[in-house]
Design an enzyme around this catalytic site. Structure first.
Site, PDB file in Angstrom:
ATOM      1  N   GLU A   1       0.819  -1.242   0.000  1.00 41.75           N
ATOM      2  CA  GLU A   1       0.000   0.000   0.000  1.00 41.75           C
ATOM      3  C   GLU A   1       0.838   1.271   0.000  1.00 41.75           C
ATOM      4  O   GLU A   1       0.355   2.328  -0.424  1.00 41.75           O
ATOM      5  CB  GLU A   1      -0.979   0.004   1.179  1.00 41.75           C
TER       6      GLU A   1
ATOM      7  N   HIS B   1      -7.199   1.935   3.367  1.00 39.94           N
ATOM      8  CA  HIS B   1      -6.750   2.226   4.738  1.00 39.94           C
ATOM      9  C   HIS B   1      -7.546   3.391   5.346  1.00 39.94           C
ATOM     10  O   HIS B   1      -6.978   4.406   5.738  1.00 39.94           O
ATOM     11  CB  HIS B   1      -5.240   2.543   4.756  1.00 39.94           C
TER      12      HIS B   1
HETATM   13  P1  NAI Z   1      -3.752  -3.948  20.336  1.00 39.32           P
HETATM   14  O1  NAI Z   1      -2.288  -3.891  20.628  1.00 39.32           O
HETATM   15  O2  NAI Z   1      -4.713  -3.337  21.297  1.00 39.32           O
HETATM   16  O3  NAI Z   1      -4.172  -5.485  20.151  1.00 39.32           O
HETATM   17  C1  NAI Z   1      -3.483  -6.378  19.337  1.00 39.32           C
HETATM   18  C2  NAI Z   1      -3.715  -7.789  19.898  1.00 39.32           C
HETATM   19  O4  NAI Z   1      -3.165  -8.730  18.975  1.00 39.32           O
HETATM   20  C3  NAI Z   1      -3.016  -8.011  21.250  1.00 39.32           C
HETATM   21  O5  NAI Z   1      -3.953  -8.469  22.204  1.00 39.32           O
HETATM   22  C4  NAI Z   1      -1.968  -9.071  20.938  1.00 39.32           C
HETATM   23  O6  NAI Z   1      -1.729  -9.944  22.013  1.00 39.32           O
HETATM   24  C5  NAI Z   1      -2.621  -9.779  19.750  1.00 39.32           C
HETATM   25  N1  NAI Z   1      -1.700 -10.617  18.982  1.00 39.32           N
HETATM   26  C6  NAI Z   1      -0.364 -10.454  18.808  1.00 39.32           C
HETATM   27  N2  NAI Z   1       0.099 -11.477  18.064  1.00 39.32           N
HETATM   28  C7  NAI Z   1      -0.946 -12.288  17.766  1.00 39.32           C
HETATM   29  C8  NAI Z   1      -1.084 -13.506  17.052  1.00 39.32           C
HETATM   30  N3  NAI Z   1      -0.042 -14.108  16.491  1.00 39.32           N
HETATM   31  N4  NAI Z   1      -2.317 -14.064  16.974  1.00 39.32           N
HETATM   32  C9  NAI Z   1      -3.386 -13.458  17.554  1.00 39.32           C
HETATM   33  N5  NAI Z   1      -3.306 -12.304  18.253  1.00 39.32           N
HETATM   34  C10 NAI Z   1      -2.102 -11.726  18.352  1.00 39.32           C
HETATM   35  O7  NAI Z   1      -3.915  -3.357  18.875  1.00 39.32           O
HETATM   36  P2  NAI Z   1      -5.228  -2.668  18.255  1.00 39.32           P
HETATM   37  O8  NAI Z   1      -5.227  -1.224  18.590  1.00 39.32           O
HETATM   38  O9  NAI Z   1      -6.402  -3.481  18.582  1.00 39.32           O
HETATM   39  O10 NAI Z   1      -4.886  -2.758  16.687  1.00 39.32           O
HETATM   40  C11 NAI Z   1      -5.090  -3.955  15.964  1.00 39.32           C
HETATM   41  C12 NAI Z   1      -4.578  -3.775  14.556  1.00 39.32           C
HETATM   42  O11 NAI Z   1      -5.337  -2.753  13.870  1.00 39.32           O
HETATM   43  C13 NAI Z   1      -3.104  -3.311  14.458  1.00 39.32           C
HETATM   44  O12 NAI Z   1      -2.484  -4.029  13.398  1.00 39.32           O
HETATM   45  C14 NAI Z   1      -3.201  -1.863  14.073  1.00 39.32           C
HETATM   46  O13 NAI Z   1      -2.038  -1.430  13.407  1.00 39.32           O
HETATM   47  C15 NAI Z   1      -4.427  -1.901  13.165  1.00 39.32           C
HETATM   48  N6  NAI Z   1      -5.107  -0.620  12.948  1.00 39.32           N
HETATM   49  C16 NAI Z   1      -5.636  -0.379  11.707  1.00 39.32           C
HETATM   50  C17 NAI Z   1      -6.302   0.808  11.448  1.00 39.32           C
HETATM   51  C18 NAI Z   1      -6.894   1.106  10.101  1.00 39.32           C
HETATM   52  O14 NAI Z   1      -7.241   2.275   9.832  1.00 39.32           O
HETATM   53  N7  NAI Z   1      -7.057   0.140   9.211  1.00 39.32           N
HETATM   54  C19 NAI Z   1      -6.449   1.823  12.494  1.00 39.32           C
HETATM   55  C20 NAI Z   1      -5.906   1.457  13.778  1.00 39.32           C
HETATM   56  C21 NAI Z   1      -5.251   0.255  13.993  1.00 39.32           C
END
Ligand code: NAI
Length: 336
Positions: free
Chosen positions: A267, A299
């Site tokens: 992207e 995104h």
């Molecule tokens: P967070 O840090 O609160 O939660 C992420 C979770 O994923 C954690 O609980 C962690 O233990 C878990 N995790 C790590 N490795 C894993 C695996 N192998 N299998 C399963 N779970 C695993 O993060 P948040 O804020 O919930 O963000 C989630 C995703 O969303 C991130 O990749 C972030 O970059 C993305 N994001 C995308 C946005 C968009 O506009 N498309 C906006 C904001 C966030």
């Protein structure tokens, strides 16, 4: 402090101007540049002590070395993910890095459901048909979601918010997270499984984990083979979670029933800009676009008025704390 916002768009200016306006006085003055920050554009930071960067700015070691050499001491990411930053290099060059860990889990979760609904009911296809005055419904038969199984991979802020919405739809919600279970999700009826079992049992898989070395290409040839035939895959997290060629093969063989993505591994060269006059050389992207059962957005899951306001407020707080040398709870630190 003089802050350069890179990759700035009209909505960034508006939300930051509004937050700055709400504060009686702010010690920060912002310059806005639409240019993407990378090693070759590092000269744009001249005259600024801080940079406010976004997801597709490239904060590799060389960029950090170049911006530090021009006096940048603070990097305020206006996003949650920090995978675009070489944190060890930032520390080496004396650049403090902060992010916005929580600004709109509900915004991203709601958009994830928009992707799911759109894909499950072929909304993207009917929208383009109607623009051509084609009201034929052939090929638009969808699936009802109530009662179906959905696997939520990662139950941090966004995954947990998504799981709650999916429970509200009457779906059977499965989850996987190496850090552990969220008690209130379990109490609400979510069943935690190891990832292979989740993939085997889910009719929809939704990714909500960060992009880390351990999660890079989490969805690959092997994990796709575990998924149910005809399952739908949703990714609103980071493009690098998915091995795109493997997913294209799974779509071609019809093993994967559909894909909805707000993020894409390539992207950086495409998203957040108008390329309608360009010849796009990314063949994987062309292939993805060619499938009728693929829905792509650029995104935008974070893009709500509420989330933008929260991002601006936390970014300004982060800059205040970093400049004052106060404990900033949102610092991104090198791994021990
Ligand atoms: P967070 O840090 O609160 O939660 C992420 C979770 O994923 C954690 O609980 C962690 O233990 C878990 N995790 C790590 N490795 C894993 C695996 N192998 N299998 C399963 N779970 C695993 O993060 P948040 O804020 O919930 O963000 C989630 C995703 O969303 C991130 O990749 C972030 O970059 C993305 N994001 C995308 C946005 C968009 O506009 N498309 C906006 C904001 C966030």
């Amino acid at each position: 402090m003089r802050v350069l916002m890179t990759s700035a768009r009209s909505y960034d200016r508006a939300s930051f101007a509004s937050q700055l306006g709400e504060r009686q006085s702010s010690p920060h003055t912002f310059t806005y540049s639409s240019a993407r920050l990378e090693a070759s554009t590092a000269g744009i930071v001249a005259g600024h002590e801080a940079v406010c960067a976004f997801v597709n700015d490239d904060l590799s070691a060389l960029t950090l070395e170049r911006i530090a050499a021009q006096g940048v001491r603070f990097l305020a990411l206006r996003c949650a993910g920090s995978n675009q930053v070489d944190i060890e290099a930032a520390s080496r060059w004396g650049v403090s890095v902060a992010r916005v860990p929580a600004y709109g889990a509900d915004s991203v979760a709601e958009f994830t459901l928009a992707l799911l609904f759109g894909l499950a009911r072929r909304v993207h296809r009917s929208h383009s048909r109607i623009r051509e005055n084609n009201f034929d419904l052939s090929g638009l038969v969808g699936i009802q979601l109530r009662g179906r199984s959905v696997g939520v991979v990662g139950t941090g802020l966004i995954g947990a918010a998504t799981a709650r919405l999916l429970l509200g739809l009457g779906m059977k919600v499965l989850a996987s997270d190496p850090v552990g279970q969220v008690p209130d999700l379990v109490a609400a009826g979510v069943t935690y499984l190891e990832l292979p079992e989740l993939l085997q049992q889910s009719e929809v898989v939704s990714l909500h984990c960060p992009l880390l070395p351990s999660t890079h290409h989490l969805i690959n040839e092997e994990s796709l083979a575990l998924m149910k035939a005809g399952a739908l895959l949703i990714n609103s997290s980071r493009g690098g979670l998915i091995d795109t060629p493997a997913v294209i093969r799974a779509l071609r063989s019809r093993h994967l029933g559909g894909l909805a993505i707000d993020v894409y591994e390539g992207e950086k060269a495409l998203f957040f800009a108008d390329h309608s006059e360009d010849i796009i050389g990314d063949d994987l992207f062309h292939q993805l676009k060619s499938f009728p059962n693929v829905l792509i957005t650029g995104h935008q899951a974070f893009l709500t008025h509420e989330a933008l306001a929260a991002i601006a407020a936390t970014t300004l707080d982060n800059l205040d704390a970093m400049e004052a040398g106060l404990a900033c709870p949102n610092l991104v630190l090198p791994r021990p």
